[in-house]
Each structure stands twice: as C-alpha cells, then as structure tokens.
Design an enzyme around this catalytic site. Structure first.
Site, PDB file in Angstrom:
ATOM      1  N   THR A   1       1.364  10.109  -0.738  1.00 57.02           N
ATOM      2  CA  THR A   1       2.792  10.252  -0.426  1.00 57.02           C
ATOM      3  C   THR A   1       3.559   9.867  -1.684  1.00 57.02           C
ATOM      4  OG1 THR A   1       2.376   9.630   1.869  1.00 57.02           O
ATOM      5  CG2 THR A   1       4.655   9.559   1.099  1.00 57.02           C
TER       6      THR A   1
ATOM      7  N   LYS B   1       7.000  15.072   4.516  1.00 56.77           N
ATOM      8  CA  LYS B   1       6.467  13.714   4.730  1.00 56.77           C
ATOM      9  C   LYS B   1       7.616  12.704   4.769  1.00 56.77           C
ATOM     10  CE  LYS B   1       3.614  10.187   4.830  1.00 56.77           C
ATOM     11  NZ  LYS B   1       2.654   9.821   5.842  1.00 56.77           N
TER      12      LYS B   1
ATOM     13  N   LYS C   1       7.753   1.821  -0.218  1.00 54.14           N
ATOM     14  CA  LYS C   1       7.760   2.885  -1.248  1.00 54.14           C
ATOM     15  C   LYS C   1       8.271   4.206  -0.654  1.00 54.14           C
ATOM     16  CE  LYS C   1       3.910   5.001  -1.400  1.00 54.14           C
ATOM     17  NZ  LYS C   1       3.226   6.114  -0.800  1.00 54.14           N
TER      18      LYS C   1
HETATM   19  P1  NAP Z   1      -5.107   2.313  -0.552  1.00 53.15           P
HETATM   20  O1  NAP Z   1      -6.079   1.792   0.440  1.00 53.15           O
HETATM   21  O2  NAP Z   1      -4.390   1.357  -1.440  1.00 53.15           O
HETATM   22  O3  NAP Z   1      -5.835   3.435  -1.414  1.00 53.15           O
HETATM   23  C1  NAP Z   1      -5.360   3.924  -2.625  1.00 53.15           C
HETATM   24  C2  NAP Z   1      -6.531   3.943  -3.576  1.00 53.15           C
HETATM   25  O4  NAP Z   1      -6.151   4.589  -4.784  1.00 53.15           O
HETATM   26  C3  NAP Z   1      -6.994   2.529  -3.939  1.00 53.15           C
HETATM   27  O5  NAP Z   1      -8.381   2.416  -3.721  1.00 53.15           O
HETATM   28  C4  NAP Z   1      -6.609   2.412  -5.403  1.00 53.15           C
HETATM   29  O6  NAP Z   1      -7.484   1.649  -6.195  1.00 53.15           O
HETATM   30  C5  NAP Z   1      -6.684   3.862  -5.857  1.00 53.15           C
HETATM   31  N1  NAP Z   1      -5.868   4.032  -7.056  1.00 53.15           N
HETATM   32  C6  NAP Z   1      -4.579   3.712  -7.257  1.00 53.15           C
HETATM   33  N2  NAP Z   1      -4.205   4.002  -8.497  1.00 53.15           N
HETATM   34  C7  NAP Z   1      -5.293   4.520  -9.101  1.00 53.15           C
HETATM   35  C8  NAP Z   1      -5.538   4.999 -10.398  1.00 53.15           C
HETATM   36  N3  NAP Z   1      -4.579   5.011 -11.328  1.00 53.15           N
HETATM   37  N4  NAP Z   1      -6.772   5.444 -10.680  1.00 53.15           N
HETATM   38  C9  NAP Z   1      -7.738   5.433  -9.737  1.00 53.15           C
HETATM   39  N5  NAP Z   1      -7.575   4.997  -8.499  1.00 53.15           N
HETATM   40  C10 NAP Z   1      -6.352   4.546  -8.182  1.00 53.15           C
HETATM   41  O7  NAP Z   1      -3.950   3.144   0.202  1.00 53.15           O
HETATM   42  P2  NAP Z   1      -4.093   4.143   1.453  1.00 53.15           P
HETATM   43  O8  NAP Z   1      -3.664   3.423   2.682  1.00 53.15           O
HETATM   44  O9  NAP Z   1      -5.401   4.829   1.413  1.00 53.15           O
HETATM   45  O10 NAP Z   1      -2.906   5.159   1.110  1.00 53.15           O
HETATM   46  C11 NAP Z   1      -3.027   6.123   0.081  1.00 53.15           C
HETATM   47  C12 NAP Z   1      -1.770   6.991   0.090  1.00 53.15           C
HETATM   48  O11 NAP Z   1      -1.640   7.646   1.365  1.00 53.15           O
HETATM   49  C13 NAP Z   1      -0.467   6.218  -0.119  1.00 53.15           C
HETATM   50  O12 NAP Z   1       0.439   6.984  -0.867  1.00 53.15           O
HETATM   51  C14 NAP Z   1       0.056   6.021   1.305  1.00 53.15           C
HETATM   52  O13 NAP Z   1       1.463   5.874   1.321  1.00 53.15           O
HETATM   53  C15 NAP Z   1      -0.411   7.311   1.973  1.00 53.15           C
HETATM   54  N6  NAP Z   1      -0.671   7.236   3.411  1.00 53.15           N
HETATM   55  C16 NAP Z   1      -1.294   6.158   3.976  1.00 53.15           C
HETATM   56  C17 NAP Z   1      -1.525   6.148   5.344  1.00 53.15           C
HETATM   57  C18 NAP Z   1      -2.191   4.975   6.026  1.00 53.15           C
HETATM   58  O14 NAP Z   1      -2.095   4.873   7.264  1.00 53.15           O
HETATM   59  N7  NAP Z   1      -2.894   4.111   5.321  1.00 53.15           N
HETATM   60  C19 NAP Z   1      -1.135   7.239   6.135  1.00 53.15           C
HETATM   61  C20 NAP Z   1      -0.551   8.331   5.521  1.00 53.15           C
HETATM   62  C21 NAP Z   1      -0.314   8.336   4.170  1.00 53.15           C
HETATM   63  P3  NAP Z   1      -7.617   0.053  -6.026  1.00 53.15           P
HETATM   64  O15 NAP Z   1      -8.681  -0.089  -5.017  1.00 53.15           O
HETATM   65  O16 NAP Z   1      -7.981  -0.432  -7.386  1.00 53.15           O
HETATM   66  O17 NAP Z   1      -6.268  -0.442  -5.562  1.00 53.15           O
END
Ligand code: NAP
Length: 298
Positions: free
Chosen positions: A105, A180, A248
């Site tokens: 997102t 979104k 965010k």
């Molecule tokens: P998350 O658990 O923090 O996963 C994001 C992953 O991306 C982390 O493992 C992070 O690494 C990795 N990352 C970030 N920057 C990076 C980089 N420069 N190079 C390589 N890897 C990188 O978050 P999430 O909950 O999966 O959400 C991911 C996205 O989907 C977000 O934008 C969120 O707003 C959206 N989203 C989430 C949900 C939900 O329910 N969780 C639902 C819909 C949409 P690290 O492990 O080192 O932090």
C-alpha cells in the site's frame, strides 16, 4: 513460470507461498533474511539484492512496508531498476523480469513513476494493493485492486487468482492505490465504530461475545467486527495489521484528499486517535489496539 518476491513479512510470506504451492519456482529477498527462511526451506532461491531478483525471474512482486521502502527497492542502489538496466546493458536480459507488480500500500504517484520507468525499460507494471488482512493472505481470499493496463493484468491474472478471491482492474496506473485509499477511509470508520461499540457495551454490562454475534448479523456487520472484535475480547493485540502501517495509509489518503480539495474530517479524527495510540507505545501492535485510547477497561 519463475516468480520473484521482495518483502516476505506478515502478508508477503503467505502470498508468495501460495504462488509456490501453485507450482511456480521462486526467488525471494527480504531485508531481514530470516523472515524469508521458511520459503527457502520450501524450495525458494534466496537473492542477495532486489537487483538480483529482477534479473532472475519472469514476474516480480513487491510487498514491502512504506513508500520509502518501495522507493528503495525499485529506484535505490542494487534496486530492481538497477538490475534491469545492468542486464539490458550486458545483453543478458533473457531472464529478467518483464512484469513488475507492487502490492504494497503506497502513494498513487509512486505507482505512476514505477509504471513510467518500467515502460522506459521495455517492461510492464501494475499497482495491486490488497485488502483482507493477514487472514486473507493466509487463506488466499484477498481482494486485489489493480491499476495499469488490461493486457498486463490478463497475463498476471492466474497468479493473482492463487492469492485472492477478487481481482479487479480499477483504471490506469495509480488507480489500484486510489482504490486502496478508499478502502482505508472506510476501514477507519469501521475500526473506530467497532472499538467504541465494545467500550460502550462493556460499560453497559453486556456480554461482549453475544453483542458482537448479534450486531454482526445486521447492518453493522463488517470485517472489523468479524475478525478484530474477537481479538479485542480475548485481549489479543498482536498484529494483523500494524498501527504504524495504518497511520501511513491514512496520511497518504489525507494528503491525496487535500490535493483534490477535499477535507475528510472523520478520517482526520481517526488518524489523530491512532497517532495517540502510537505515542502510547502501540505502534507495532495490531490496529484493534485502538480500543486502548477509548476505554481504560481494555
Ligand atoms: P511487514 O510484516 O512489515 O512486511 C513487510 C516486509 O517487507 C518486511 O519483512 C520488511 O523487512 C520487508 N522490507 C521492507 N523494506 C524492505 C527493503 N527495502 N528491502 C527488502 N525488504 C524490505 O508488513 P505487512 O503487514 O506484510 O504489510 C506489507 C504491506 O501490505 C504494507 O504496505 C501494508 O500497509 C500492506 N497491507 C497489510 C495488511 C495486513 O493486514 N498486514 C493488509 C493489507 C495491506 P523487515 O523484516 O526487515 O522489516
């Protein structure tokens, strides 16, 4: 088909796994390498940089955290575009990604920049953020909101179908991210409604489980009530969807609204409540922790 996957966190891990389960080979990269380990154990190749992923797959997916993370993995050093440019210069682009799909997102304007840069390099790109939460990612029931060209979506659709139950083209590049934002504006309302309904019902001495089961069957029924109210009732504030990511999203939506001359007062209020929650130390908690700024009983 060989897919590339960057960002194997709460959402990305399950989504990539579904593509592997569907018979695709995978090359993966994550900032914290250990979070990709489970996929490596299932047969994925581990890359050292986003550039390496870009030069070793057919379709590349990204699911990172913030717009700054998306900037870094696409436009940064050792990033996707660097990998594509190097492979092109060396004439070794037979195995480089032809289609880039950002499922993070992020800002609609960033999706447009990625689309234009991809086109410059002879690639296609889609913005494809999702809704449905961690449970939707685990159960492959996500709603996928796509911006870009219909001809590109047609090629990626079988891969999206392995991750979600609804895949719709919303319009040109950036339209997936705008959709979104509309989703997050709606969720801001259902989250505050769900938490205030719980605080009110507790103060009134109701049986909370019964209250939720009753109102979920009527006009109040929604994802927040079905999936997050039970977590609040059992005192489970683990993410799901972290507070900082929701802030965010609301900030992007407020910025876009202002740019279009709109003032969304309800969204502004909920965003300020979530900032208060983050300042209380709940930035990495699940969004259901909003109840903590509403009632002391939780
Ligand atoms: P998350 O658990 O923090 O996963 C994001 C992953 O991306 C982390 O493992 C992070 O690494 C990795 N990352 C970030 N920057 C990076 C980089 N420069 N190079 C390589 N890897 C990188 O978050 P999430 O909950 O999966 O959400 C991911 C996205 O989907 C977000 O934008 C969120 O707003 C959206 N989203 C989430 C949900 C939900 O329910 N969780 C639902 C819909 C949409 P690290 O492990 O080192 O932090």
């Amino acid at each position: 088909m060989k897919i590339g996957w960057i960002g194997t966190g709460i959402m990305g891990f399950s989504m990539c796994k579904h593509l592997m389960d569907a018979g695709n080979k995978a090359i993966v990269f994550n900032r914290t390498q250990s979070k990709a380990q489970g996929l490596v154990e299932l047969g994925a190749e581990l890359a050292k940089t986003p550039a390496q992923v870009a030069s070793s797959c057919d379709v590349l997916f990204t699911m990172v955290g913030y717009p700054s993370d998306v900037e870094q993995v696409y436009f940064g050093k050792d990033g996707i575009f660097e990998g594509l440019e190097e492979a092109k210069e060396k004439g070794e682009d037979a195995h480089t990604a032809r289609i880039l799909v950002d499922m993070t997102t992020t800002k609609p304007s960033l999706a447009v920049r990625i689309y234009e840069k991809a086109k410059e390099l002879g690639c296609e790109s889609l913005d494809a953020p999702v809704s449905g939460g961690d449970s939707g990612a685990r159960n492959a029931t996500l709603s996928i909101m796509v911006g870009g060209d219909a001809s590109t979506l047609e090629k990626v659709k079988p891969l999206f179908d392995a991750m979600g139950k609804s895949v719709l083209l919303e319009g040109p590049a950036g339209a997936g991210q705008h959709t979104k934002m509309a989703n997050q504006i709606q969720i801001a309302g259902t989250m505050v409604g769900m938490c205030e309904a719980l605080a009110y019902s507790k103060a009134a001495g109701l049986d909370l489980k019964k209250m939720v089961a009753t109102i979920a069957k009527g006009a109040a029924g929604c994802h927040s009530l079905d999936n997050l109210a039970p977590r609040v009732i059992r005192g489970d504030y683990e993410p799901g969807f972290i507070v900082e990511h929701f802030i965010k999203d609301m900030k992007i939506a407020l910025e876009e609204s202002r740019r279009m001359g709109l003032e969304l007062k309800g969204l502004g209020l909920v965003e300020s409540m979530y900032e208060e929650l983050r300042d209380k130390g709940y930035g990495k908690a699940g969004t259901q922790a909003l109840v903590k700024v509403i009632g002391d009983e939780f």
